[in-house]
Design a protein around this motif. Sequence first.
Motif, PDB file in Angstrom:
ATOM      1  N   ALA A 146       7.926 -48.912 -68.711  1.00  9.25           N
ATOM      2  CA  ALA A 146       7.466 -47.766 -69.488  1.00  9.25           C
ATOM      3  C   ALA A 146       6.807 -48.225 -70.783  1.00  9.25           C
ATOM      4  N   GLY A 147       7.187 -49.400 -71.257  1.00 10.26           N
ATOM      5  CA  GLY A 147       6.607 -49.933 -72.479  1.00 10.26           C
ATOM      6  C   GLY A 147       5.245 -50.566 -72.301  1.00 10.26           C
ATOM      7  N   LEU A 148       4.801 -50.711 -71.065  1.00  9.88           N
ATOM      8  CA  LEU A 148       3.472 -51.293 -70.837  1.00  9.88           C
ATOM      9  C   LEU A 148       2.424 -50.190 -70.897  1.00  9.88           C
ATOM     10  N   ARG A 149       1.395 -50.442 -71.660  1.00  8.97           N
ATOM     11  CA  ARG A 149       0.381 -49.430 -71.919  1.00  8.97           C
ATOM     12  C   ARG A 149      -0.603 -49.330 -70.762  1.00  8.97           C
ATOM     13  N   THR A 150      -0.958 -48.103 -70.456  1.00  8.66           N
ATOM     14  CA  THR A 150      -1.960 -47.884 -69.418  1.00  8.66           C
ATOM     15  C   THR A 150      -3.133 -47.059 -69.935  1.00  8.66           C
ATOM     16  N   ASP A 166      -9.055 -50.682 -76.516  1.00  8.66           N
ATOM     17  CA  ASP A 166      -9.368 -50.307 -75.134  1.00  8.66           C
ATOM     18  C   ASP A 166      -8.887 -51.415 -74.210  1.00  8.66           C
ATOM     19  N   LEU A 167      -8.489 -51.014 -73.021  1.00 10.61           N
ATOM     20  CA  LEU A 167      -8.031 -52.005 -72.051  1.00 10.61           C
ATOM     21  C   LEU A 167      -9.232 -52.685 -71.395  1.00 10.61           C
ATOM     22  N   THR A 168      -9.355 -53.976 -71.638  1.00  9.35           N
ATOM     23  CA  THR A 168     -10.395 -54.751 -70.967  1.00  9.35           C
ATOM     24  C   THR A 168      -9.812 -55.247 -69.641  1.00  9.35           C
ATOM     25  N   GLU A 169     -10.672 -55.754 -68.800  1.00  7.44           N
ATOM     26  CA  GLU A 169     -10.210 -56.276 -67.508  1.00  7.44           C
ATOM     27  C   GLU A 169      -9.225 -57.421 -67.723  1.00  7.44           C
ATOM     28  N   GLU A 170      -9.521 -58.272 -68.717  1.00  6.00           N
ATOM     29  CA  GLU A 170      -8.640 -59.393 -69.021  1.00  6.00           C
ATOM     30  C   GLU A 170      -7.263 -58.891 -69.482  1.00  6.00           C
ATOM     31  N   LYS A 194      -5.201 -57.543 -66.656  1.00 10.59           N
ATOM     32  CA  LYS A 194      -4.588 -58.623 -65.873  1.00 10.59           C
ATOM     33  C   LYS A 194      -3.367 -59.188 -66.584  1.00 10.59           C
ATOM     34  N   GLU A 195      -3.459 -59.320 -67.926  1.00 10.57           N
ATOM     35  CA  GLU A 195      -2.302 -59.800 -68.696  1.00 10.57           C
ATOM     36  C   GLU A 195      -1.118 -58.841 -68.563  1.00 10.57           C
ATOM     37  N   LEU A 196      -1.406 -57.532 -68.668  1.00  8.31           N
ATOM     38  CA  LEU A 196      -0.339 -56.539 -68.563  1.00  8.31           C
ATOM     39  C   LEU A 196       0.262 -56.528 -67.156  1.00  8.31           C
ATOM     40  N   ALA A 197      -0.577 -56.703 -66.139  1.00  8.38           N
ATOM     41  CA  ALA A 197      -0.073 -56.757 -64.768  1.00  8.38           C
ATOM     42  C   ALA A 197       0.820 -57.979 -64.585  1.00  8.38           C
ATOM     43  N   LYS A 198       0.435 -59.090 -65.201  1.00  8.50           N
ATOM     44  CA  LYS A 198       1.244 -60.312 -65.134  1.00  8.50           C
ATOM     45  C   LYS A 198       2.583 -60.092 -65.837  1.00  8.50           C
ATOM     46  N   LEU A 199       2.551 -59.406 -66.978  1.00  8.46           N
ATOM     47  CA  LEU A 199       3.778 -59.098 -67.708  1.00  8.46           C
ATOM     48  C   LEU A 199       4.687 -58.196 -66.879  1.00  8.46           C
ATOM     49  N   GLU A 228       1.728 -52.047 -61.493  1.00  2.00           N
ATOM     50  CA  GLU A 228       0.591 -52.972 -61.509  1.00  2.00           C
ATOM     51  C   GLU A 228      -0.678 -52.283 -61.051  1.00  2.00           C
ATOM     52  N   LYS A 229      -0.580 -51.437 -60.027  1.00  2.01           N
ATOM     53  CA  LYS A 229      -1.758 -50.691 -59.558  1.00  2.01           C
ATOM     54  C   LYS A 229      -2.258 -49.747 -60.654  1.00  2.01           C
ATOM     55  N   GLU A 230      -1.309 -49.095 -61.333  1.00  5.27           N
ATOM     56  CA  GLU A 230      -1.663 -48.178 -62.417  1.00  5.27           C
ATOM     57  C   GLU A 230      -2.381 -48.925 -63.553  1.00  5.27           C
ATOM     58  N   ILE A 231      -1.864 -50.091 -63.890  1.00  3.63           N
ATOM     59  CA  ILE A 231      -2.455 -50.892 -64.964  1.00  3.63           C
ATOM     60  C   ILE A 231      -3.859 -51.364 -64.581  1.00  3.63           C
ATOM     61  N   LEU A 232      -3.993 -51.846 -63.361  1.00  4.64           N
ATOM     62  CA  LEU A 232      -5.272 -52.390 -62.916  1.00  4.64           C
ATOM     63  C   LEU A 232      -6.286 -51.296 -62.555  1.00  4.64           C
ATOM     64  N   GLY A 233      -5.828 -50.040 -62.532  1.00  3.18           N
ATOM     65  CA  GLY A 233      -6.718 -48.928 -62.260  1.00  3.18           C
ATOM     66  C   GLY A 233      -7.161 -48.839 -60.814  1.00  3.18           C
ATOM     67  N   LYS A 234      -6.275 -49.247 -59.911  1.00  6.22           N
ATOM     68  CA  LYS A 234      -6.631 -49.219 -58.485  1.00  6.22           C
ATOM     69  C   LYS A 234      -6.009 -48.036 -57.800  1.00  6.22           C
TER      70      LYS A 234
END
Length: 185
Positions: A25-29, A104-108, A111-116, A179-185
């Motif tokens: 929940a603490g990861l920003r989307t 703003d969330l960049t692609e990089e 990916k960092e947030l998905a890794k986290l 991870e899907k939510e973060i990556l926008g898929k």
Amino acid sequence: MAAYDKTDLERRMAGAVEALKSDLAGLRTGRASTALLDPVMVTVYGSSMPLNQVATVSAPEPRMLSVQVWDKSNVGPADKAIRSAGLGLNPIVDGQTLRLPIPDLTEERRKELAKLAGQYAEKARIAVRNVRRDGMDSLKIDEKKGVFGEDERKRHETEVQKLTDGVIAELDATAGAKEKEILGK
């Protein structure tokens, strides 16, 4: 008295799932959320404590967080803790207030947030496997004490393994969705 307690194992495994959900929940989307700063731990007064115990966290704007530190001497440690939390936030110090513009969330960054998120999931899987190990150890102790025989121990071990597999599948599904939510898929 038997050392094996299936309800305790279920409770502890459920706790690992809740901890993962809290971490995720603490990861920003996209929007600023005070939950973003929940995992931040500040070292003050000789101990480590959550940021929300030394400051008031609010989201005055959709892309801005505000952290009002209660004690002036804790501004530096709070700033340092936010910067080192790996959230990609750089506080702007304004007296006892830390302003955190949400970039703003960049692609990089995605990916960092998905890794986290994956790291949080692995931490939860390890916790569940530790609970399984504790359960297996208590079964062996009970067998040695004569509480039940080898066949019953093996049956209980199978139950514990099924419970573990189910909880780990739930963890994987939760982390995968985030991870899907973060990556926008």
